[in-house]
Design a protein around this motif. Structure first.
Motif, mmCIF file in Angstrom:
data_model
loop_
_atom_site.group_PDB
_atom_site.id
_atom_site.type_symbol
_atom_site.label_atom_id
_atom_site.label_comp_id
_atom_site.label_asym_id
_atom_site.label_seq_id
_atom_site.Cartn_x
_atom_site.Cartn_y
_atom_site.Cartn_z
ATOM 1 N N GLY A 1 0.828 -1.196 0.000
ATOM 2 C CA GLY A 1 0.000 0.000 0.000
ATOM 3 C C GLY A 1 0.865 1.249 0.000
ATOM 4 O O GLY A 1 2.034 1.221 -0.369
ATOM 5 N N ASP A 2 0.290 2.357 0.460
ATOM 6 C CA ASP A 2 1.003 3.632 0.431
ATOM 7 C C ASP A 2 1.950 3.830 1.606
ATOM 8 O O ASP A 2 2.937 4.542 1.499
ATOM 9 C CB ASP A 2 0.003 4.793 0.412
ATOM 10 N N ASP A 3 1.659 3.190 2.734
ATOM 11 C CA ASP A 3 2.370 3.529 3.965
ATOM 12 C C ASP A 3 3.351 2.491 4.481
ATOM 13 O O ASP A 3 4.191 2.808 5.309
ATOM 14 C CB ASP A 3 1.352 3.807 5.090
ATOM 15 N N GLU A 4 3.227 1.260 4.045
ATOM 16 C CA GLU A 4 4.032 0.184 4.625
ATOM 17 C C GLU A 4 5.147 -0.241 3.675
ATOM 18 O O GLU A 4 4.900 -0.903 2.674
ATOM 19 C CB GLU A 4 3.150 -1.023 4.975
ATOM 20 N N LYS A 5 6.359 0.139 4.010
ATOM 21 C CA LYS A 5 7.559 -0.216 3.237
ATOM 22 C C LYS A 5 8.555 -0.828 4.210
ATOM 23 O O LYS A 5 8.915 -0.191 5.215
ATOM 24 C CB LYS A 5 8.195 1.007 2.574
ATOM 25 N N TRP A 6 9.017 -2.054 3.944
ATOM 26 C CA TRP A 6 9.884 -2.775 4.871
ATOM 27 C C TRP A 6 10.988 -3.503 4.121
ATOM 28 O O TRP A 6 10.752 -4.053 3.050
ATOM 29 C CB TRP A 6 9.075 -3.798 5.663
ATOM 30 N N THR A 7 12.173 -3.544 4.699
ATOM 31 C CA THR A 7 13.286 -4.330 4.168
ATOM 32 C C THR A 7 13.646 -5.387 5.204
ATOM 33 O O THR A 7 13.808 -5.071 6.386
ATOM 34 C CB THR A 7 14.515 -3.439 3.883
ATOM 35 N N VAL A 8 13.738 -6.625 4.734
ATOM 36 C CA VAL A 8 14.091 -7.752 5.606
ATOM 37 C C VAL A 8 15.328 -8.416 5.024
ATOM 38 O O VAL A 8 15.376 -8.717 3.831
ATOM 39 C CB VAL A 8 12.939 -8.777 5.690
ATOM 40 N N ARG A 9 16.318 -8.634 5.870
ATOM 41 C CA ARG A 9 17.523 -9.357 5.450
ATOM 42 C C ARG A 9 17.611 -10.631 6.270
ATOM 43 O O ARG A 9 17.464 -10.594 7.496
ATOM 44 C CB ARG A 9 18.769 -8.518 5.699
ATOM 45 N N VAL A 10 17.860 -11.739 5.581
ATOM 46 C CA VAL A 10 18.058 -13.008 6.278
ATOM 47 C C VAL A 10 19.421 -13.563 5.899
ATOM 48 O O VAL A 10 19.886 -13.406 4.769
ATOM 49 C CB VAL A 10 16.948 -14.035 5.959
ATOM 50 N N GLY A 11 20.038 -14.192 6.852
ATOM 51 C CA GLY A 11 21.314 -14.867 6.639
ATOM 52 C C GLY A 11 21.277 -16.189 7.364
ATOM 53 O O GLY A 11 20.251 -16.560 7.945
ATOM 54 N N LYS A 12 22.372 -16.890 7.370
ATOM 55 C CA LYS A 12 22.405 -18.204 8.008
ATOM 56 C C LYS A 12 22.096 -18.142 9.501
ATOM 57 O O LYS A 12 21.576 -19.092 10.062
ATOM 58 C CB LYS A 12 23.769 -18.863 7.785
ATOM 59 N N ASP A 13 22.431 -17.036 10.158
ATOM 60 C CA ASP A 13 22.260 -16.978 11.603
ATOM 61 C C ASP A 13 21.379 -15.854 12.123
ATOM 62 O O ASP A 13 21.146 -15.772 13.325
ATOM 63 C CB ASP A 13 23.636 -16.850 12.285
ATOM 64 N N LYS A 14 20.920 -14.952 11.247
ATOM 65 C CA LYS A 14 20.122 -13.854 11.786
ATOM 66 C C LYS A 14 19.185 -13.251 10.756
ATOM 67 O O LYS A 14 19.318 -13.468 9.552
ATOM 68 C CB LYS A 14 21.016 -12.761 12.369
ATOM 69 N N CYS A 15 18.269 -12.472 11.300
ATOM 70 C CA CYS A 15 17.282 -11.754 10.503
ATOM 71 C C CYS A 15 17.249 -10.325 11.010
ATOM 72 O O CYS A 15 17.225 -10.094 12.226
ATOM 73 C CB CYS A 15 15.918 -12.412 10.690
#
Length: 105
Positions: free
Chosen positions: A31-45
């Motif tokens: 939508g207009d308001d929700e922008k998120w970046t998620v990074r995942v790796g072998k041991d963390k998020c």
């Protein structure tokens, strides 16, 4: 806090490193308001509000649809992508995202 924000802020607690095959970044535009970046790796998020890089995979859809998918009341199918209701540069990586946050038994 919005329902979408609650989902994203809760991701680190749900992180299942067994579901991660490689380090990836995901950008969600909901939508207009929700922008998120998620990074995942072998041991963390890590989760950050906004777009912080060129992500390996992006997902663009209405926030309501994202919540239905997240809560299991809607299963994404080809029609969602063909009609433009959902946009992604790599739907296969979306499956990896889901695996990284799947409930463990």
């Amino acid at each position: 806090m919005s329902e979408v924000a609650k989902v994203f802020k809760g991701l680190p607690k749900r992180f299942n490193k067994a579901g991660v095959t490689a380090a990836r970044s995901y950008y969600f535009s909901l939508g207009d308001d929700e922008k998120w970046t998620v990074r995942v790796g072998k041991d963390k998020c890590t989760v950050e509000k906004g777009q912080n890089e060129d992500a390996d995979c992006f997902f663009k859809a209405p926030a309501e649809l994202f919540l239905k998918v997240w809560n299991g009341t809607h299963k994404l199918g080809p029609t969602d992508f063909l009609t433009g209701r959902v946009k992604s540069n790599n739907p296969v990586l979306l499956k990896e995202f889901v695996a990284a946050f799947a409930k463990t038994k």
